[in-house]
Enzyme design. Structure first.
Site, PDB file in Angstrom:
ATOM      1  N   ASP A 274       0.819  -1.322  -0.100  1.00 35.56           N
ATOM      2  CA  ASP A 274      -0.060   0.052   0.103  1.00 35.56           C
ATOM      3  C   ASP A 274       0.661   1.331   0.186  1.00 35.56           C
ATOM      4  O   ASP A 274       1.768   1.510   0.917  1.00 35.56           O
ATOM      5  CB  ASP A 274      -0.768   0.304   1.141  1.00 35.56           C
ATOM      6  CG  ASP A 274      -1.554  -1.270   1.594  1.00 35.56           C
ATOM      7  OD1 ASP A 274      -1.422  -2.213   0.932  1.00 35.56           O
ATOM      8  OD2 ASP A 274      -2.218  -1.320   2.780  1.00 35.56           O
TER       9      ASP A 274
ATOM     10  N   GLU B  58     -10.503  -3.092   4.358  1.00 36.36           N
ATOM     11  CA  GLU B  58      -9.001  -2.407   4.742  1.00 36.36           C
ATOM     12  C   GLU B  58      -8.847  -0.953   4.385  1.00 36.36           C
ATOM     13  O   GLU B  58      -9.859  -0.385   3.471  1.00 36.36           O
ATOM     14  CB  GLU B  58      -7.907  -3.392   4.196  1.00 36.36           C
ATOM     15  CG  GLU B  58      -7.909  -4.525   4.729  1.00 36.36           C
ATOM     16  CD  GLU B  58      -6.872  -5.284   4.298  1.00 36.36           C
ATOM     17  OE1 GLU B  58      -5.889  -6.241   5.139  1.00 36.36           O
ATOM     18  OE2 GLU B  58      -6.344  -5.590   2.967  1.00 36.36           O
TER      19      GLU B  58
HETATM   20  C1  FRU Z   1      -3.573  -3.724   2.916  1.00 36.33           C
HETATM   21  C2  FRU Z   1      -2.874  -3.906   4.097  1.00 36.33           C
HETATM   22  C3  FRU Z   1      -3.337  -3.179   5.199  1.00 36.33           C
HETATM   23  C4  FRU Z   1      -2.302  -3.499   6.313  1.00 36.33           C
HETATM   24  C5  FRU Z   1      -1.182  -3.624   5.335  1.00 36.33           C
HETATM   25  C6  FRU Z   1      -0.193  -4.474   5.794  1.00 36.33           C
HETATM   26  O1  FRU Z   1      -3.027  -3.992   1.785  1.00 36.33           O
HETATM   27  O2  FRU Z   1      -3.618  -5.426   4.399  1.00 36.33           O
HETATM   28  O3  FRU Z   1      -4.539  -3.549   5.749  1.00 36.33           O
HETATM   29  O4  FRU Z   1      -2.195  -2.271   6.987  1.00 36.33           O
HETATM   30  O5  FRU Z   1      -1.647  -4.010   4.106  1.00 36.33           O
HETATM   31  O6  FRU Z   1       1.092  -4.634   5.066  1.00 36.33           O
END
Ligand code: FRU
Length: 497
Positions: free
Chosen positions: A43, A219
């Site tokens: 992300d 998320e």
């Molecule tokens: C989304 C996610 C988020 C988390 C991060 C961990 O892709 O799963 O929810 O904070 O990636 O790398």
């Protein structure tokens, strides 16, 4: 450990800079999309603008090419196109990984982190992740425009004792002089909205969800005010987030406490209808005259860790501006690639008024290219363009008049053997909101990614592909002689690296 990571990273980074000319030319390495020099990213995090610099933090594994040791990688840009890599900003520590979150510029020093006159704290709000045990919200601050970071000594600032509680998006809500945080309860498929005066004490205001797509966990929330296209000064509020493995959005109002959705509740609206768009958030602290700006992660958790790229894995989408528009009584998110991209255009060519039943070869091509295409469909026709063409392979972008939908098909586009899920997830479509006489497609192809913007950003489809570098051809196709390709424009895109 932190020193070790930083040291290794700096070493690699200097090697990268020295060898950059050859380094950024590996097969599949996009030439005008952001990728980390080496290792795994997911992300985008902490998108924030300050004093002429766009910051891009991102979920990063400094130690490997698969997910793990999550820390915040960091890059900056003056134009959103050319990025400069900086050392890891916030590193994993002991048992706590640094998960997704956001950054704010604390201009009024509400946090008290600035100790001297003239200092403006940049504050990162992120999830501290203890594997299998706890997720809570933490803050860190920088007094030197994001170059160095200090974790707050009294972290966490928001801990409910939950295992899944993550991805805080914080923004300044000017009408009530306060900070607002949108943060997820992934398993319950619910976003929670908190408020704070100082970024340290947080109070729950309201919740939203489950709603819309509740198939996967929820998320990466974002709540933002977005201009209405063609109505200067008027805005709506958009709540967007990532119900795994795609994204969805709602459009309505936010009164400082609560978000209300004004679109039909039974329908699912997606910022992107392709397979490879996730965890997008928007920039904080943009200059007042600038529309909201978003960047997503161009990958999909179903196969993300297996894509055949080396020595890095994953890229971001192109930066896009956001607005909303009412189409057929529904609020639709409109996304446009940022104008700055035009500065990379070269070798322009165009063609007009083409009719073909079958295929029509376009005498141009490449694997870092931009295209705009307007076509007038015939009843029940299927027509469009094939790119990355060669040796019986191609990536197809089409318009199906029977269903009024734009589709992408990567089933013959190249390598798929690295993942059964990738091989299976090969055709995606977006139904357009209203029938228009002409269909416009704006296409960016950058070695291992295609982004299609249909009808001026009304629908977007982002798709990864892994074609042979020799497949650079293009052709128009149509199953009806009645289809007119009114205009095709083509540019080669210069490398941004
Ligand atoms: C989304 C996610 C988020 C988390 C991060 C961990 O892709 O799963 O929810 O904070 O990636 O790398």
């Amino acid at each position: 450990m932190r020193r070790f990571i930083l040291f290794t990273y700096l070493l690699i980074l200097s090697a990268v800079t020295n060898a950059q000319l050859s380094f950024y030319k590996e097969p599949y390495r996009p030439q005008f999309h952001f990728t980390p020099p080496i290792n795994w990213m997911n992300d985008p995090n902490g998108l924030v603008y300050l004093d002429g610099e766009y910051h891009l933090f991102y979920q990063y594994n400094p130690m490997g090419i698969r997910w793990g040791h999550m820390s915040w990688g960091h890059a900056i840009s003056k134009d959103l196109i050319h990025w400069e890599h900086l050392p890891v900003a916030i590193a994993e520590e002991k048992d706590t990984m640094i998960f997704s979150g956001s950054c704010v510029v604390d201009s009024f020093n509400t946090s008290g982190f600035a100790k001297e006159k003239g200092q403006v704290p940049m504050v990162a709000v992120y999830t501290g992740h203890i594997e299998g045990k706890n997720q809570s919200q933490h803050i860190a601050y920088s007094l030197d425009k994001g170059r160095t970071w200090t974790k707050y000594e009294h972290n966490p600032v928001l801990d409910l004792g939950k295992k899944d509680f993550r991805d805080p998006k914080v923004f300044w809500y000017a009408p009530q002089n306060k900070w607002v945080m949108a943060v997820m309860w992934p398993v319950e498929k619910q976003v929670q909205f908190y408020q704070s005066k100082n970024l340290k004490q947080w109070e729950l205001m309201s919740r939203f969800g489950p709603a819309g797509d509740t198939t996967g966990i929820w998320e990466c929330p974002d709540l933002l005010q977005v201009p209405i296209e063609g109505e200067p000064g008027k805005t709506k509020w958009v709540f967007m987030h990532s119900p795994a493995p795609y994204m969805q959005y709602f459009v309505g109002e936010f009164d400082g406490t609560r978000f209300t959705n004004e679109n039909p509740s039974q329908k699912i609206y997606r910022p992107d209808y392709g397979p490879d768009y996730y965890a997008a958030i928007t920039y904080n602290n943009l200059p007042a005259n600038q529309p909201p700006l978003t960047i997503g992660w161009a990958n999909n958790w179903n196969y993300a860790q297996d894509i055949p790229t080396l020595p890095w894995r994953s890229m971001t989408s192109l930066p896009k501006t956001l607005s909303v528009k009412k189409i057929n009584g529904e609020w639709i998110l409109i996304q446009k690639p940022v104008k700055q991209l035009e500065s990379l255009r070269t070798a322009h060519q165009s063609w007009t008024s083409i009719k073909t039943k079958g295929a029509y070869k376009i005498p141009a091509g490449g694997q870092s290219i931009e295209l705009t295409l307007t076509l007038t469909p015939a009843a029940n026709s299927t027509s469009g363009i094939r790119i990355a063409k060669g040796n019986n392979h191609y990536f197809e972008i089409g318009y199906d008049a029977a269903t009024n939908s734009v589709y992408v098909d990567r089933s013959r586009a190249g390598e798929t053997g690295f993942s059964a899920a990738f091989a299976r997830m090969n055709r995606y479509e977006a139904t357009l909101g209203s029938r228009t006489k002409q269909i416009s497609l704006h296409i960016f192809f950058d070695r291992s990614i295609v982004e299609v913007f249909a009808n001026n950003g009304e629908a977007v489809l982002t798709t990864q592909l892994f074609p042979s570098p020799n497949n650079t051809g293009m052709e128009l196709f149509s199953n009806s002689a009645g289809v007119v390709f009114n205009k095709v424009e083509f540019w080669k895109i210069k490398p941004a690296w």
